[in-house]
Enzyme design. Sequence first.
Site, PDB file in Angstrom:
ATOM      1  N   ASN A 169      56.973 -56.376 -49.477  1.00  0.00           N
ATOM      2  CA  ASN A 169      56.879 -54.914 -49.463  1.00  0.00           C
ATOM      3  C   ASN A 169      57.087 -54.434 -48.028  1.00  0.00           C
ATOM      4  O   ASN A 169      56.188 -54.554 -47.196  1.00  0.00           O
ATOM      5  CB  ASN A 169      55.493 -54.496 -49.998  1.00  0.00           C
ATOM      6  CG  ASN A 169      55.294 -52.999 -49.972  1.00  0.00           C
ATOM      7  OD1 ASN A 169      56.245 -52.234 -49.770  1.00  0.00           O
ATOM      8  ND2 ASN A 169      54.060 -52.557 -50.180  1.00  0.00           N
ATOM      9  N   LYS A 182      57.323 -51.459 -47.072  1.00  0.00           N
ATOM     10  CA  LYS A 182      56.705 -50.130 -46.877  1.00  0.00           C
ATOM     11  C   LYS A 182      57.710 -49.182 -46.196  1.00  0.00           C
ATOM     12  O   LYS A 182      58.887 -49.266 -46.494  1.00  0.00           O
ATOM     13  CB  LYS A 182      55.398 -50.270 -46.093  1.00  0.00           C
ATOM     14  CG  LYS A 182      54.492 -51.344 -46.704  1.00  0.00           C
ATOM     15  CD  LYS A 182      53.096 -51.325 -46.195  1.00  0.00           C
ATOM     16  CE  LYS A 182      52.322 -52.443 -46.878  1.00  0.00           C
ATOM     17  NZ  LYS A 182      50.903 -52.400 -46.602  1.00  0.00           N
ATOM     18  N   HIS A 240      50.501 -48.545 -55.740  1.00  0.00           N
ATOM     19  CA  HIS A 240      50.047 -49.160 -54.484  1.00  0.00           C
ATOM     20  C   HIS A 240      48.917 -48.313 -53.898  1.00  0.00           C
ATOM     21  O   HIS A 240      48.961 -47.081 -53.967  1.00  0.00           O
ATOM     22  CB  HIS A 240      51.219 -49.273 -53.500  1.00  0.00           C
ATOM     23  CG  HIS A 240      50.867 -50.139 -52.326  1.00  0.00           C
ATOM     24  ND1 HIS A 240      50.110 -49.681 -51.288  1.00  0.00           N
ATOM     25  CD2 HIS A 240      51.153 -51.440 -52.058  1.00  0.00           C
ATOM     26  CE1 HIS A 240      49.944 -50.675 -50.413  1.00  0.00           C
ATOM     27  NE2 HIS A 240      50.564 -51.750 -50.868  1.00  0.00           N
ATOM     28  N   GLU A 251      48.232 -47.410 -51.003  1.00  0.00           N
ATOM     29  CA  GLU A 251      48.632 -46.404 -50.003  1.00  0.00           C
ATOM     30  C   GLU A 251      49.108 -45.130 -50.698  1.00  0.00           C
ATOM     31  O   GLU A 251      48.917 -44.024 -50.178  1.00  0.00           O
ATOM     32  CB  GLU A 251      49.708 -46.992 -49.075  1.00  0.00           C
ATOM     33  CG  GLU A 251      49.079 -47.970 -48.084  1.00  0.00           C
ATOM     34  CD  GLU A 251      49.994 -49.064 -47.589  1.00  0.00           C
ATOM     35  OE1 GLU A 251      51.214 -48.989 -47.798  1.00  0.00           O
ATOM     36  OE2 GLU A 251      49.474 -50.013 -46.976  1.00  0.00           O
ATOM     37  N   GLU A 289      45.086 -56.372 -55.245  1.00  0.00           N
ATOM     38  CA  GLU A 289      45.139 -56.083 -53.817  1.00  0.00           C
ATOM     39  C   GLU A 289      43.872 -55.336 -53.387  1.00  0.00           C
ATOM     40  O   GLU A 289      43.826 -54.094 -53.466  1.00  0.00           O
ATOM     41  CB  GLU A 289      46.340 -55.192 -53.516  1.00  0.00           C
ATOM     42  CG  GLU A 289      47.659 -55.840 -53.815  1.00  0.00           C
ATOM     43  CD  GLU A 289      48.723 -55.303 -52.872  1.00  0.00           C
ATOM     44  OE1 GLU A 289      49.253 -56.089 -52.097  1.00  0.00           O
ATOM     45  OE2 GLU A 289      48.985 -54.097 -52.895  1.00  0.00           O
ATOM     46  N   GLY A 324      46.653 -54.825 -44.750  1.00  0.00           N
ATOM     47  CA  GLY A 324      47.021 -54.451 -43.383  1.00  0.00           C
ATOM     48  C   GLY A 324      45.891 -54.608 -42.368  1.00  0.00           C
ATOM     49  O   GLY A 324      45.977 -54.087 -41.261  1.00  0.00           O
ATOM     50  N   SER A 374      47.007 -58.875 -46.510  1.00  0.00           N
ATOM     51  CA  SER A 374      47.020 -59.703 -45.298  1.00  0.00           C
ATOM     52  C   SER A 374      47.443 -61.152 -45.548  1.00  0.00           C
ATOM     53  O   SER A 374      46.934 -62.084 -44.922  1.00  0.00           O
ATOM     54  CB  SER A 374      45.654 -59.664 -44.609  1.00  0.00           C
ATOM     55  OG  SER A 374      45.392 -58.363 -44.126  1.00  0.00           O
TER      56      SER A 374
END
Length: 253
Positions: free
Chosen positions: A8, A10, A91, A93, A165, A171, A206
Amino acid sequence: MKKLIIANWKMNPISLKEAESLFNSFKKEIKNIKDIEIVICPPFIYLSDLKLKNLKLGAQNCFWKNQGAYTGEISPLMLKDLGVEYVIIGHSERRNYLGETDEMINKKLLAALESGLKVILCIGETLEQKKGGIQKKVVQKQLNLDLKEIKNLKFKIKNLVVAYEPVWAIGTGNYCQPEEALEMINFIKLKTKSLKLKTKVLYGGSVDAKNVAGYVKYPEIDGALVGGASLNPTEFKKIINKIINEVSKSLKT
Ligand code: PGA
């Protein structure tokens, strides 16, 4: 089942030139890989320029309608037309920064599956929820809402992948211990099985070359969703090699 690795990217990189050069480095680093499936998810605007033999393309989002007056949106059929095979939906985010609700995610997921795209549904708890010990409750609720009415699709449901996740691991470098991820992934599999779905379940958060083997050594963990580390071709190649190692070990035993 083949292990599945999702890269990904992003909202990176910031130019087509850089995206192409990143893609070309991948091409050099990753050759003749048959035993695992690798999907690269760049930003929408690079999708039509990046086509590679061994790698598959994924998008990071899509809308729930195929066409019409929806300014700024990209439809599942548009992605199909470009040769995109996968799409990430839900996701964290997007849930956090764009206010995507489970209802929206459910509509996107159904539309994407209906169009023939393979969906990677992302679910996972926040740090607060983990501290409160309610992580299973959280993912169960997400699954219930995000997969609502999926049974009505009948033929396309085999195209669903779930990525566990934990939000606190994304991150941050603060990855989830493999045993904990395994417990959550087994829980998710139990829930999807009860909906008569046989889904791959990946771990994301991560993931790097140092920790990836700890996850994929378990047959129940079907692969990984890699963010930051997928922007570095050398690191990404190390991740792929670690996975191939684990796969060949498991074939020998
Ligand atoms: P990360 O991202 O690997 O950088 O933690 C994972 C993700 O966002 O899916």
